[in-house]
Structure formats: structure tokens, C-alpha cells
Design an enzyme around this catalytic site. Structure first.
Site, PDB file in Angstrom:
ATOM      1  N   GLU A  60       0.416  -0.815  -0.143  1.00  0.00           N
ATOM      2  CA  GLU A  60       0.045   0.049   0.085  1.00  0.00           C
ATOM      3  C   GLU A  60       0.899   0.806  -0.207  1.00  0.00           C
ATOM      4  OE1 GLU A  60      -2.490  -3.635   0.887  1.00  0.00           O
ATOM      5  OE2 GLU A  60      -0.917  -2.681   1.378  1.00  0.00           O
ATOM      6  N   ALA A  84     -10.596  -1.052   3.102  1.00  0.00           N
ATOM      7  CA  ALA A  84      -9.635   0.026   3.194  1.00  0.00           C
ATOM      8  C   ALA A  84      -9.046  -0.376   4.924  1.00  0.00           C
ATOM      9  CB  ALA A  84     -11.716   0.367   4.223  1.00  0.00           C
ATOM     10  N   ASP A  85      -8.911  -1.370   5.010  1.00  0.00           N
ATOM     11  CA  ASP A  85      -7.934  -2.301   6.502  1.00  0.00           C
ATOM     12  C   ASP A  85      -7.240  -1.711   6.258  1.00  0.00           C
ATOM     13  OD1 ASP A  85     -10.700  -3.143   6.010  1.00  0.00           O
ATOM     14  OD2 ASP A  85     -10.797  -3.501   8.118  1.00  0.00           O
ATOM     15  N   TYR A  86      -6.616  -2.052   4.983  1.00  0.00           N
ATOM     16  CA  TYR A  86      -5.464  -1.794   4.561  1.00  0.00           C
ATOM     17  C   TYR A  86      -4.487  -0.967   4.055  1.00  0.00           C
ATOM     18  CZ  TYR A  86      -6.319  -7.105   3.767  1.00  0.00           C
ATOM     19  OH  TYR A  86      -7.170  -8.255   3.470  1.00  0.00           O
ATOM     20  N   HIS A 129     -11.295  -7.010   7.649  1.00  0.00           N
ATOM     21  CA  HIS A 129     -11.787  -6.436   6.109  1.00  0.00           C
ATOM     22  C   HIS A 129     -12.747  -5.677   6.911  1.00  0.00           C
ATOM     23  CE1 HIS A 129      -9.477  -9.580   5.822  1.00  0.00           C
ATOM     24  NE2 HIS A 129      -9.142 -10.074   4.833  1.00  0.00           N
TER      25      HIS A 129
END
Length: 338
Positions: A60, A84-86, A129
Site C-alpha cells: 500500500e 480500507a483496513d489495508y 476486512h
């Protein structure tokens, strides 16, 4: 016009943008040949080639960093973060670089980039996730934060974001991706989780950033919502019979202050709903705005209905979400206030 799911509308937006402007590129993890984990980019590499839709390493930091550099030199990258968590490894580049380059360069450079990311729960994805991190982006000056609630807005807002000269964080509620969806194979479809296909123009159009939409007109209470919670609030209003005016914010930054103030001054009451955790969630900012600008019109305290302040509960996510029952209780409570 075509009937599309949100996934199809998002894909149509990227296809339209790439067809109109050779500087628009799409990249991220598995977005090329595979078409993305949710198939939002399916067919784009085949149509536009590997130089305009391509896969990246699982980094990312690299995805966002490359997008910042490309955007500063005139390319318009629309990149995907798989969940979005990443995004957090790339958060430093978003905050320290993308958000500041226009100001640091005295407007010599802009960063016309979009970071797309699926947000929220509903697929039993667990703690890594399912997060809803919109507040950490809306807090940062220099970037825009967008969350659509339906296919028509998804395409129009994404096209507006790609064409915008500032960085845009585009959060896509994954519970709304595929139309009717019950979140679990043994759970019956409920009215508030059933989202029909939307009528979406096949050609180019935009939905302006910073402009809210009134999804339901009413006179009793204003409900401020975005994303999946728009549909939850609509069902809660129907089930309780409260004449609620539902405002779909669509963009959290820039925020349509005029629409919020006009509605709250009319109704005198306000309920705020979001899926993210309560403490320091975006609802706290909305509550402060309402208190500061509409205090003398309020007939009851502002009520927030949110996710709980705990790590995302994998096995109990449907209890974690604000549902029609919790939102309906808030509507009735605010109406009972003297």
C-alpha cells in the site's frame, strides 16, 4: 440508461474516465488481469492495455506513493486499496504528501489522484476486512472524502473525483456492492439490506462533490447519514412512522453545511447514524456542527447511533451494525423529548 449494481457503476465510471482522458490510469493489487477482488476493474486491462490498468506488488505504501508522484506530474491515477483496513501503511503519504503538495508548492503542483477502497462490514470479513476509517481522512485538510450510497451516485461521484485536481479518498460500502445481499447464506434478506439495481446513465455525467441529497423529506427530525446507513435510516423511518428527513451527505469533506443547517432548523431535532465506532467518529463532528449552528432551533439533544467502541466483532457483526431497531429507538426517543 442501464440498470447496474454499484460494482458495475464504479467500473463504468473508470471505463468512461479512461476513454475520455489518456492520462487516467488504474492500478493496485490484482486489479489488472484478475479484475480486482470484487471485480470492480474487470475488463479494463483487456480494453486499455497493461500500461493503463496494471497490477502492483502487495504494498500500500508503494501504491499510494506511486500515485502521488504520478499525479504531481500530470497523470490522473485511480488506485485501489483492496480493503480500507489495508490503507494505513500508505496513510503517511496521503497525509504528509498528497494532502500538502498544493499548499507547499504555492499551487504550482496539484495531486489529482483517487484512492478507492471497499469499506465497512457485512461480508463476515473479520477485524481486518471490515473497518470504517472515514473519520481519519475527513480530519485531514487537503484531501476530500466521498462515500456513495447507490449506483447512480457511485458513478457520478467517482467521475467527479477522478476529474478533481485534489486527492480524493473514495470509500465504497461493500455491503452495497452487489444489490440484494443478506450478509450471510443462512440469514434471510431483510428490507434494509435489500438494495435494488440503480438506473445509471451509460455516458459521462458527474455528481458534484460537497452536495448532499435529501433521500426522504420530513418535518419531525433530521437524520444525517451516508453509505449503507442511508438505507437503514429509510427503513427505520418507515417502520416507526416518524416523519424523518433523511440527508445523504455523500461527501464528508467538503461537507454540505447549508443542507444540514436548513434541515435541522426546519425539524428542530437531529439523529446521526454511522457504522464506524462511536468515539471520535465522524458523527461527533456532525453533532458539534449542529450544536454550534442550530442550537437555538433544537428542541431535543442530538442523538448518535453508531458502531460500538470495541474491535470489530467477527462473529457478531450484525449485532454491531446500527440496524433499523436501534435507529428507530433513537427516532422515537428524540421525538419524546420536550
Amino acid at each position: 440508461m442501464s440498470r447496474m449494481t454499484m460494482i458495475q457503476a464504479i467500473r463504468s465510471a473508470m471505463d468512461t474516465a479512461m476513454g475520455r482522458d489518456d492520462n487516467v490510469v488504474v492500478f493496485g493489487e490484482d486489479v489488472g488481469f484478475f479484475g480486482g477482488v470484487f471485480r470492480c476493474t474487470q475488463g479494463l486491462q483487456e480494453k486499455y492495455g497493461r500500461h493503463r490498468c496494471f497490477d502492483t506488488p502487495i504494498s500500500e505504501t508503494g501504491i499510494v506513493g506511486a500515485a502521488v508522484g504520478m499525479a504531481a506530474y500530470g497523470i490522473r491515477p485511480c488506485v485501489e486499496i483492496q480493503f480500507a483496513d489495508y490503507v494505513y501503511p500508505g496513510y503517511d503519504q496521503i497525509v504528509s504528501e498528497a494532502a500538502r503538495i498544493r499548499y507547499r508548492s504555492n499551487n504550482d503542483f496539484t495531486v489529482p489522484m483517487v484512492v478507492r477502497m471497499p469499506t465497512g462490514g457485512g461480508i463476515f470479513g473479520g477485524q481486518t476486512h471490515s473497518q470504517s476509517p472515514e473519520a481519519v481522512f475527513a480530519h485531514v485538510s487537503g484531501i476530500k472524502t466521498v462515500i456513495p450510497s447507490n449506483p447512480y451516485d457511485a458513478k457520478g461521484l467517482l467521475l467527479a473525483s477522478i476529474e478533481d485536481d485534489d486527492p480524493v479518498m473514495f470509500l465504497e460500502p461493500k455491503r452495497l456492492y452487489n444489490g440484494p445481499f443478506d450478509g450471510h447464506h443462512d440469514r434471510p434478506v431483510t428490507p434494509w439490506s435489500k438494495h435494488e439495481l440503480g438506473e445509471v446513465p451509460d455516458d459521462h455525467y458527474t455528481v458534484p462533490l460537497g452536495k448532499a441529497a435529501i433521500r426522504r423529506e420530513g418535518s419531525d427530525v433530521t437524520v444525517l447519514v451516508y453509505g449503507t446507513m442511508v438505507h437503514v435510516a429509510e427503513t427505520a423511518a418507515q417502520e416507526t412512522g416518524v416523519d424523518a428527513e433523511i440527508i445523504d451527505l455523500r461527501t464528508l469533506l467538503p461537507l454540505d453545511m447549508e443542507a444540514i443547517e436548513e434541515s435541522v432548523r426546519k425539524t428542530g431535532r437531529c439523529v446521526i447514524v454511522h457504522e464506524a465506532t462511536r468515539t471520535c467518529g465522524y458523527g461527533a463532528e456532525l453533532a458539534a456542527i449542529v450544536a454550534e449552528n442550530c442550537f437555538y432551533h433544537l428542541e431535543a439533544p442530538v442523538i448518535r447511533v453508531t458502531g460500538y467502541d470495541l474491535p470489530y466483532p467477527h462473529a457478531h457483526e450484525w449485532d454491531y451494525f446500527p440496524g433499523p431497531k436501534r435507529v428507530g429507538d433513537a427516532l422515537k426517543k428524540v421525538m419524546e423529548a420536550a
